[in-house]
Enzyme design. Structure first.
Site, PDB file in Angstrom:
ATOM      1  N   CYS A 136      40.166  -3.636  52.823  1.00  0.00           N
ATOM      2  CA  CYS A 136      40.163  -3.382  54.267  1.00  0.00           C
ATOM      3  C   CYS A 136      38.908  -2.611  54.660  1.00  0.00           C
ATOM      4  O   CYS A 136      37.824  -3.140  54.550  1.00  0.00           O
ATOM      5  CB  CYS A 136      41.446  -2.681  54.696  1.00  0.00           C
ATOM      6  SG  CYS A 136      41.723  -2.807  56.474  1.00  0.00           S
ATOM      7  N   HIS A 165      45.881  -5.835  52.050  1.00  0.00           N
ATOM      8  CA  HIS A 165      46.131  -4.595  51.299  1.00  0.00           C
ATOM      9  C   HIS A 165      47.017  -4.832  50.073  1.00  0.00           C
ATOM     10  O   HIS A 165      48.243  -4.776  50.188  1.00  0.00           O
ATOM     11  CB  HIS A 165      46.850  -3.586  52.202  1.00  0.00           C
ATOM     12  CG  HIS A 165      45.986  -2.982  53.247  1.00  0.00           C
ATOM     13  ND1 HIS A 165      45.281  -1.810  53.060  1.00  0.00           N
ATOM     14  CD2 HIS A 165      45.713  -3.373  54.518  1.00  0.00           C
ATOM     15  CE1 HIS A 165      44.617  -1.511  54.151  1.00  0.00           C
ATOM     16  NE2 HIS A 165      44.856  -2.435  55.053  1.00  0.00           N
ATOM     17  N   GLU A 190      47.586  -2.712  47.743  1.00  0.00           N
ATOM     18  CA  GLU A 190      48.305  -1.464  47.426  1.00  0.00           C
ATOM     19  C   GLU A 190      49.541  -1.301  48.322  1.00  0.00           C
ATOM     20  O   GLU A 190      50.419  -0.509  48.009  1.00  0.00           O
ATOM     21  CB  GLU A 190      47.360  -0.258  47.536  1.00  0.00           C
ATOM     22  CG  GLU A 190      47.125   0.295  48.933  1.00  0.00           C
ATOM     23  CD  GLU A 190      46.188  -0.552  49.784  1.00  0.00           C
ATOM     24  OE1 GLU A 190      45.768  -1.636  49.327  1.00  0.00           O
ATOM     25  OE2 GLU A 190      45.891  -0.135  50.921  1.00  0.00           O
TER      26      GLU A 190
END
Lengths: 225, 87
Positions: free
Chosen positions: A85, A202, A204
């Site tokens: 990002c 993302h 994560e």
């Protein structure tokens, strides 16, 4: 081994990244950009957020901070680097990867789950997948539209440097499945070496089972390779 | 040394989509204005001391190359005037 998750002023996904990596038994620590890379750095993650308020262009200021010279040097030595990002914007602004991430076609902040098609499974970040697999991950960005010159785009394709493309649930590359108007539905690309990758979605945020999709875990395990 | 003001104008390359300009155009349309297109650009005014206008221009161009513009999506132009003539 330690993955250095670099925290710039305005980063806000650094804690999530450390937690997701630790969940995968990958040692990771947050590193304030002014402190420089720790000596035992074996991987580098550029996390999401709004470094320097996205002033000038998203990622532009962080890309020119002194620690990024160390990151480029480490990348040249083969240390894996993953930009997510805002970290992807920092990566492209710093020249680690080609092209630019700029204002979404909608001119709006897009926050949603997307499907991604694995375009090259022969990299540390995609080794758990097969080329053509469809995975799910969240996006949250206002400047994620991938722009690149036609010439450089052809080079990326010819060199298998496109990692993920936005697609529908069946893996079709449609305009409707492209959340930001990215050239070629590109969501993530590799640097000159496949140990360097940037992507707007993302991983994560798609690792801990409590928060939904866990497809991102297989991206983050690239740090083990 | 002379005081100069260098104006750096950074705009999207021809053909690169400008969603902010498109949104602004739509707002002008809604207000009843008649227009066929609208483009946006960023303008930076840099005050600096230099030996002459060429040096001031060179330095402003370096600033554009290294930070103010992103060569993938932007073109830029630089103009220089003596600071007293600015305004």
């Amino acid at each position: 081994m330690t993955v250095a998750v670099i925290q710039f002023g305005g980063s806000n996904c650094d804690r999530d990244a450390v937690r997701a990596l630790n969940y995968l038994d990958i040692e990771a620590e947050r590193v304030w950009h002014e402190d420089g890379l720790p000596e035992d750095t074996t991987g580098i993650m550029l996390p999401g957020g709004f470094s320097y308020g996205d002033y000038l262009r998203a990622g532009a200021m962080a890309a020119r901070s002194p620690i990024m010279a160390e990151v480029r040097e480490a990348a040249d030595d083969g240390v894996p680097v993953l930009g997510v990002c805002n970290g992807a914007q920092v990566g492209s602004e710093s020249g680690l990867t080609a092209g630019a991430f700029t204002t979404n076609e909608s001119a709006r902040f897009q926050c949603e789950h997307v499907h991604l098609r694995v375009e090259n499974a022969d990299t540390p970040w995609t080794q758990e997948f097969e080329t053509g697999d469809v995975i799910e991950a969240p996006i949250a960005h206002g400047e994620g539209r991938f722009e690149i010159t036609d010439e450089r785009y052809d080079e990326l394709e010819a060199n298998d440097q496109i990692l993920f493309r936005y697609c529908d649930a069946e893996g079709n590359l449609t305009d409707e499945a492209n959340p930001n108007g990215s050239t070629g539905n590109v969501a993530g690309i590799l640097g000159e070496d496949d140990s360097v990758a940037v992507l707007m979605p993302h991983p994560e945020r798609a690792t801990l089972p409590d928060v939904g999709s866990t497809d991102g875990a297989d991206v983050l395990t690239g740090f083990r390779a | 040394m002379t005081a100069y003001t260098a104006t750096v104008t950074v705009r999207l390359k021809h053909g690169v989509l400008d969603p902010e300009a498109e949104t602004t155009k739509q707002a002008l349309d809604r207000l009843g204005f008649e227009l066929s297109a609208l483009r946006s650009a960023d303008r930076y005014e840099v005050d600096l001391d230099a030996e002459d206008a060429d040096e001031a221009e060179d330095r402003a161009e370096s600033m554009a190359e290294r930070l103010l513009a992103n060569p993938t999506i932007h073109d830029y132009e630089v103009s220089v005037v003596e600071a007293d003539d600015a305004q």
